[in-house]
Design an enzyme around this catalytic site. Sequence first.
Site, PDB file in Angstrom:
ATOM      1  N   ASP A  82      76.578  12.453 -18.133  1.00 21.63           N
ATOM      2  CA  ASP A  82      77.680  12.565 -19.079  1.00 21.63           C
ATOM      3  C   ASP A  82      77.758  11.260 -19.875  1.00 21.63           C
ATOM      4  O   ASP A  82      77.093  10.285 -19.543  1.00 21.63           O
ATOM      5  CB  ASP A  82      79.011  12.910 -18.398  1.00 21.63           C
ATOM      6  CG  ASP A  82      79.448  11.914 -17.342  1.00 21.63           C
ATOM      7  OD1 ASP A  82      78.683  10.984 -17.037  1.00 21.63           O
ATOM      8  OD2 ASP A  82      80.556  12.067 -16.810  1.00 21.63           O
TER       9      ASP A  82
ATOM     10  N   TYR B  59      78.786   7.662 -21.635  1.00 22.70           N
ATOM     11  CA  TYR B  59      79.430   6.435 -21.169  1.00 22.70           C
ATOM     12  C   TYR B  59      80.933   6.553 -21.390  1.00 22.70           C
ATOM     13  O   TYR B  59      81.385   7.096 -22.395  1.00 22.70           O
ATOM     14  CB  TYR B  59      78.897   5.227 -21.941  1.00 22.70           C
ATOM     15  CG  TYR B  59      77.432   4.937 -21.735  1.00 22.70           C
ATOM     16  CD1 TYR B  59      76.914   4.662 -20.467  1.00 22.70           C
ATOM     17  CD2 TYR B  59      76.546   4.907 -22.813  1.00 22.70           C
ATOM     18  CE1 TYR B  59      75.569   4.373 -20.283  1.00 22.70           C
ATOM     19  CE2 TYR B  59      75.209   4.614 -22.639  1.00 22.70           C
ATOM     20  CZ  TYR B  59      74.718   4.351 -21.368  1.00 22.70           C
ATOM     21  OH  TYR B  59      73.387   4.066 -21.187  1.00 22.70           O
TER      22      TYR B  59
ATOM     23  N   PHE C  81      72.142   7.826 -22.723  1.00 19.55           N
ATOM     24  CA  PHE C  81      71.653   6.480 -22.417  1.00 19.55           C
ATOM     25  C   PHE C  81      71.802   5.488 -23.578  1.00 19.55           C
ATOM     26  O   PHE C  81      71.599   4.294 -23.402  1.00 19.55           O
ATOM     27  CB  PHE C  81      70.193   6.493 -21.943  1.00 19.55           C
ATOM     28  CG  PHE C  81      69.990   7.174 -20.625  1.00 19.55           C
ATOM     29  CD1 PHE C  81      70.363   6.560 -19.441  1.00 19.55           C
ATOM     30  CD2 PHE C  81      69.428   8.442 -20.556  1.00 19.55           C
ATOM     31  CE1 PHE C  81      70.192   7.188 -18.215  1.00 19.55           C
ATOM     32  CE2 PHE C  81      69.245   9.088 -19.334  1.00 19.55           C
ATOM     33  CZ  PHE C  81      69.622   8.462 -18.163  1.00 19.55           C
TER      34      PHE C  81
ATOM     35  N   HIS D  79      66.864   8.380 -10.686  1.00 24.61           N
ATOM     36  CA  HIS D  79      67.618   7.917 -11.846  1.00 24.61           C
ATOM     37  C   HIS D  79      67.367   6.419 -12.059  1.00 24.61           C
ATOM     38  O   HIS D  79      67.209   5.668 -11.083  1.00 24.61           O
ATOM     39  CB  HIS D  79      69.110   8.176 -11.615  1.00 24.61           C
ATOM     40  CG  HIS D  79      69.934   8.078 -12.844  1.00 24.61           C
ATOM     41  ND1 HIS D  79      70.424   6.882 -13.318  1.00 24.61           N
ATOM     42  CD2 HIS D  79      70.365   9.029 -13.711  1.00 24.61           C
ATOM     43  CE1 HIS D  79      71.120   7.097 -14.415  1.00 24.61           C
ATOM     44  NE2 HIS D  79      71.102   8.389 -14.679  1.00 24.61           N
TER      45      HIS D  79
END
Length: 231
Positions: free
Chosen positions: A68, A70, A81, A194
């Site tokens: 989701d 920031y 990202f 991740h």
Amino acid sequence: MPESDAVPESWRPVLDPVLATPESRRLGGFLKAEEASGKRIFPPRGSRLAALALTPLDKVKVVILGQDPYHGAGQAHGLCFSVQKGVKVPPSLVNIYKEIEADLGIPRPAHGHLEAWARQGVLLLNNSLTVEEGQAGSHQGKGWEAITDAVVAAVAARAEPCVFMLWGSHARKKAERVPGLGQDTHHLILSAPHPSPLSAHSGWFGCRHFSKANAFLEANGRGAVDWRLPD
């Protein structure tokens, strides 16, 4: 969906049927109610479908799935990202840059703005496209998943080979829901932990996803992605 977040033309055949469902209408109502109550929602209206606007369906070469947006002020702008120039590069993106540097020898940029990737066909898609300020994961399960599942499925259904970069369990689970991404797929599926500092040393570093993606794209006549980012 607010007019300021109108679906880009290339994605309308995919998303118009989804947006007509009761689930999507509930999502729209939820977002309006949250904003009316004074909550700050990120990214701001007008940028929530930026990934789709910058990367038309027929141009997609690579799909990177985030979780989701920031949830800090001034960070999210519609690409997973990515942050706007002038905003401190978040830790997960720092680790992405470190892997690109180790894999391809590309020096780490000073900013975290990934629009240049999106314009080359890298779909930077989050699972949920909004979040409440300071509340990570707060808009999961509110209706975005049906929309972003449809986006991923539309790419998977295309004849042109694409690369799906699945980082972390949430991305792998999303891909598992999509027809066309099974073992017999003509796409390249790259999985790794991740890039978060919590998991990057468990197999993210050394995954070499970026060179593998480019080798696959070139072998299939689609052209490599230039992972360098202009200043």
